[in-house]
Design a protein around this motif. Structure first.
Motif, PDB file in Angstrom:
ATOM      1  N   TYR A  94     -16.842  41.241  49.465  1.00 32.26           N
ATOM      2  CA  TYR A  94     -16.495  39.981  50.116  1.00 32.26           C
ATOM      3  C   TYR A  94     -15.307  39.343  49.407  1.00 32.26           C
ATOM      4  O   TYR A  94     -15.176  39.436  48.182  1.00 32.26           O
ATOM      5  CB  TYR A  94     -17.651  38.988  50.026  1.00 32.26           C
ATOM      6  CG  TYR A  94     -18.957  39.437  50.611  1.00 32.26           C
ATOM      7  CD1 TYR A  94     -19.882  40.142  49.845  1.00 32.26           C
ATOM      8  CD2 TYR A  94     -19.302  39.123  51.928  1.00 32.26           C
ATOM      9  CE1 TYR A  94     -21.097  40.544  50.374  1.00 32.26           C
ATOM     10  CE2 TYR A  94     -20.524  39.510  52.465  1.00 32.26           C
ATOM     11  CZ  TYR A  94     -21.404  40.219  51.685  1.00 32.26           C
ATOM     12  OH  TYR A  94     -22.620  40.602  52.206  1.00 32.26           O
ATOM     13  N   CYS A  95     -14.470  38.652  50.163  1.00 31.37           N
ATOM     14  CA  CYS A  95     -13.458  37.815  49.526  1.00 31.37           C
ATOM     15  C   CYS A  95     -13.877  36.350  49.657  1.00 31.37           C
ATOM     16  O   CYS A  95     -14.735  35.998  50.471  1.00 31.37           O
ATOM     17  CB  CYS A  95     -12.072  38.032  50.114  1.00 31.37           C
ATOM     18  SG  CYS A  95     -11.896  37.528  51.825  1.00 31.37           S
ATOM     19  N   ASN A  96     -13.276  35.527  48.824  1.00 28.95           N
ATOM     20  CA  ASN A  96     -13.663  34.121  48.772  1.00 28.95           C
ATOM     21  C   ASN A  96     -12.502  33.301  48.238  1.00 28.95           C
ATOM     22  O   ASN A  96     -11.768  33.763  47.365  1.00 28.95           O
ATOM     23  CB  ASN A  96     -14.903  33.969  47.890  1.00 28.95           C
ATOM     24  CG  ASN A  96     -15.403  32.544  47.816  1.00 28.95           C
ATOM     25  OD1 ASN A  96     -15.108  31.818  46.871  1.00 28.95           O
ATOM     26  ND2 ASN A  96     -16.157  32.130  48.812  1.00 28.95           N
ATOM     27  N   SER A  97     -12.389  32.090  48.758  1.00 25.95           N
ATOM     28  CA  SER A  97     -11.347  31.175  48.303  1.00 25.95           C
ATOM     29  C   SER A  97     -11.971  30.112  47.410  1.00 25.95           C
ATOM     30  O   SER A  97     -12.996  29.526  47.758  1.00 25.95           O
ATOM     31  CB  SER A  97     -10.700  30.510  49.515  1.00 25.95           C
ATOM     32  OG  SER A  97      -9.939  29.378  49.119  1.00 25.95           O
ATOM     33  N   PRO A 101     -15.394  27.415  48.519  1.00 22.26           N
ATOM     34  CA  PRO A 101     -16.335  28.373  47.921  1.00 22.26           C
ATOM     35  C   PRO A 101     -17.565  28.670  48.768  1.00 22.26           C
ATOM     36  O   PRO A 101     -18.234  29.678  48.519  1.00 22.26           O
ATOM     37  CB  PRO A 101     -16.723  27.699  46.599  1.00 22.26           C
ATOM     38  CG  PRO A 101     -16.475  26.243  46.831  1.00 22.26           C
ATOM     39  CD  PRO A 101     -15.281  26.185  47.719  1.00 22.26           C
ATOM     40  N   TRP A 104     -17.746  32.318  53.540  1.00 23.47           N
ATOM     41  CA  TRP A 104     -17.791  33.763  53.302  1.00 23.47           C
ATOM     42  C   TRP A 104     -17.547  34.497  54.598  1.00 23.47           C
ATOM     43  O   TRP A 104     -17.940  34.037  55.668  1.00 23.47           O
ATOM     44  CB  TRP A 104     -19.153  34.174  52.739  1.00 23.47           C
ATOM     45  CG  TRP A 104     -19.451  33.595  51.400  1.00 23.47           C
ATOM     46  CD1 TRP A 104     -20.087  32.415  51.137  1.00 23.47           C
ATOM     47  CD2 TRP A 104     -19.095  34.144  50.132  1.00 23.47           C
ATOM     48  NE1 TRP A 104     -20.152  32.203  49.777  1.00 23.47           N
ATOM     49  CE2 TRP A 104     -19.558  33.243  49.136  1.00 23.47           C
ATOM     50  CE3 TRP A 104     -18.424  35.302  49.728  1.00 23.47           C
ATOM     51  CZ2 TRP A 104     -19.373  33.489  47.769  1.00 23.47           C
ATOM     52  CZ3 TRP A 104     -18.251  35.533  48.375  1.00 23.47           C
ATOM     53  CH2 TRP A 104     -18.718  34.641  47.405  1.00 23.47           C
TER      54      TRP A 104
END
Length: 114
Positions: A94-97, A101, A104
Motif C-alpha cells: 500500500y502507499c500512503n500520504s 494518513p 488508503w
C-alpha cells in the motif's frame, strides 16, 4: 478528496523484480511525504520505504539495498522498484500520504514464489 491507486503487483520468482506504482489524486501531493507499507497474512502492516518532499529516502532494514522508492511529482505518482525479491516480501503493498494518513488504496498483491 485524496485517492490512492496502487498497481504493478504480481507473481514473481525469488530473485526477480517488480515495480509498483501509486497514483495520487488530489492536491498537495507534491509536498507530502509518501510511504510504501506492506501487510503479510497474519501480520501487522509495516513501513517499507518513505520519500520526503526533497526526495530524501528511508528504508526498512529488511529491504535496504534491494528496494528503491522514487516519485514523479508531475505525474502525482510514487514508485517502488523491488529487486532481488524474497519469499518473505510476499504481502499486499500500500502507499500512503503523510498529509492524509487515514486514506488508503486497495493495495497491490506481491507474491514471491517458485
Amino acid at each position: 478528496q485524496v485517492q490512492l491507486v496502487e498497481s504493478g503487483g504480481g507473481l514473481v520468482q525469488p530473485g526477480g523484480s517488480l515495480r509498483l506504482s501509486c497514483i495520487a489524486s488530489g492536491s498537495m501531493f507534491s509536498i507530502s511525504v509518501m510511504r510504501w507499507y506492506r501487510q503479510a497474512p497474519g501480520k501487522e502492516r509495516e513501513l517499507v520505504a518513505a520519500i520526503a518532499t526533497g526526495d530524501s529516502t528511508n528504508y526498512a532494514d529488511a529491504v535496504k539495498g534491494r528496494f528503491t522508492i522514487s516519485r514523479d511529482k508531475a505525474k502525482n505518482t510514487v514508485y517502488l522498484q523491488m529487486n532481488s525479491l524474497k519469499p518473505e516480501d510476499t504481502a499486499v503493498y500500500y502507499c500512503n500520504s503523510a498529509l492524509y494518513p487515514l486514506v488508503w488504496g486497495q493495495g497491490t498483491q506481491v507474491t514471491v514464489s517458485s
